[in-house]
Design a protein around this motif. Structure first.
Motif: not given
Lengths: 321, 321
Positions: B145-149, B119-126, B228-236
């Motif tokens: 988990a969230n390409a657009d934030c 409750e209070g959160l809109d989305r989970p994340c990784l 999540g877009f930037t983060g995913n690019v960074v880890i890859k």
């Protein structure tokens, strides 16, 4: 051919800029090098370093824009700076290209104000070469000129990158990829999903689809487009990764390719004359690379190619719509 | 404590999942391991590998969600899959945590559908751990988990990351940074400029400012938030950089820390029970790390901490506005 050098730009300027100009003159004897900066400082360095300053044309500019200054304000406040005068020379065709390792923001603002963007383009962009093992570097763009982009911008950056890849690496039909978080066309954020559609319809390029972060070092694409925020993060992550390993003494031929000193800065792509911005910590040898890039851009008439390509692209767009 | 394992999830499942469960049972003998999968397959592997299957609780689930299936459709179409049944067990408290190296999208969708966000959160994340030389890994989130934030999402991710850093590395007051393209607060794209303001006002975290891509490997921040877009690019990008150097035979202790096998997947942060997703190519040893992470999350009552922190944050927000 006349190439202008901002002798005051960079953390180690004017010393390294003048030393670099001297090396560049040896490498490109037929090119006239025009140095913009405090004449007294330039002559004093030349004297101390045993450099014959008579081989340069020196334009005395009393003001200097510092690295941390606000780009727009600095250009207005210092019309007699090496940067401002250099741009004036370029805009009036007194030189054919202009390069600096100084304030990147001021270089971008100066490019826009003095040269304007090529007709059909909304914004210029910056690129970086991403080292690959078996081939020439891949070109990633934008890497910081535009923090927020629209799909239309990325579609045009793809054209700029393709022309640049052809010029730099003689790629006849460079493969263009979209930096994304999945290989499938429906993957991505709002920007990349919309951009994927535009790139697929863009007849001016050879679009090969999405490229994930892990694949930028491979041969999936010769040109990879992304928004300037993502691109800037990517090149700085690579820089940080390289730096930490290099500092630990890790030696590897491929790793060493990430040392920025091998690359001669970046052309400001999409303005009406060749402008090159270098890393703030550029030293003499890298100024030579910047001059080399300037010579290549002038010789190949890159600006004209971009102007023609954008004209054609805009005409195609109007005939479709 | 009961930890559920999706025995059918991952490129090398069920073999590596069952072998991993066996190793995990030795490492955590008091934990009851509940395996979800085709009982016949599990017993057959156990027989062939000389594993005593009686140490596990096996829940026979005839269906399997494949790696490439559409997450939403697969969960609906296969209610008797190991994933669906595992989530049902977790949602009804028959197990305390659930882990899988299977379809990440289906794991996220299952987490949302069966457990709901806190409750209070809109989305989970990784998140992902970013190796640092002199300290524990930094935590980067969101990584896909969230390409657009929106700025509000990142401000809440900062709270999740802080709690996780405290749990995993006993950081009492973890430093939180914002991944950005400049150190100054006014730098960035529209998202990061707005996020910077929110983070600076967020009393639940210890915000230390912007962190550039090159500094994610340093001690500037223990927790770094991004979309999540930037983060995913960074880890890859990191994964690709690591992979190319490792493939060339480059050996370095720090470089080796980028091998994903040292890390036990990622908790889905912000749903109402501990769920862990692993890399598709997870092998037995890494399943042990995933079980270890599950045990840690249950023992430390991470979910409760997140629920309490979000409640407090929302209350503070309402009292301010």
């Amino acid at each position: 051919m006349k190439v202008g050098i901002d002798a005051m730009g960079g953390d180690y300027a004017p010393l390294e800029a003048v030393k670099g100009a001297c090396l560049a003159k040896s490498a490109f004897p037929v090119v006239e090098l025009v140095l913009f900066g405090r004449k007294e400082d330039i002559l004093s360095i030349a004297g101390a370093e045993g450099i014959d300053a008579s081989v340069f044309t020196i334009i005395d500019t009393p003001e200097v824009i510092e690295m941390a200054e606000h780009p727009v304000k600095a250009l207005v406040a210092k019309p007699q700076s090496s940067l401002s005068v250099g741009f004036q020379y370029l805009a009036t065709h007194k030189i054919d290209a202009f390069l600096s390792a100084g304030n990147t923001g001021a270089m971008l603002v100066g490019s826009l104000q003095f040269l304007k963007t090529v007709e059909g383009l909304d914004r210029p962009c910056l690129y970086t070469g991403i080292p690959r093992i078996d081939s020439n570097p891949g070109l990633l763009l934008d890497v910081g000129a535009n923090a927020d982009c629209k799909p239309e911008h990325l579609s045009k950056f793809a054209i700029l990158g393709s022309l640049l890849s052809s010029m730099m690496y003689k790629n006849n039909n460079p493969k263009v990829g979209l930096l994304n978080i999945g290989e499938e066309s429906e993957k991505g954020n709002l920007l990349t999903k919309a951009t994927h559609q535009l790139l697929a319809q863009n007849n001016s390029i050879n679009f090969v689809g999405n490229v994930e972060g892990r694949d930028i070092f491979g041969d999936h694409a010769d040109v990879i487009v992304c928004d300037g925020f993502t691109g800037n993060v990517v090149i700085k992550v690579c820089e940080g990764f390289y730096y930490r390993l290099a500092k630990r003494g890790v030696q590897d031929e491929y790793l060493d390719k990430f040392n920025f000193k091998h690359y001669g800065g970046s052309l400001v792509l999409g303005v009406n004359a060749p402008v090159i911005v270098g890393h703030g910590i550029t030293k003499a040898e890298t100024f030579v690379k910047m001059v080399e890039l300037a010579v290549q851009a002038v010789d190949s008439q890159l600006t004209l190619s971009i102007q023609q390509a954008m004209k054609k692209f805009v005409e195609n767009q109007s005939s479709v719509s």
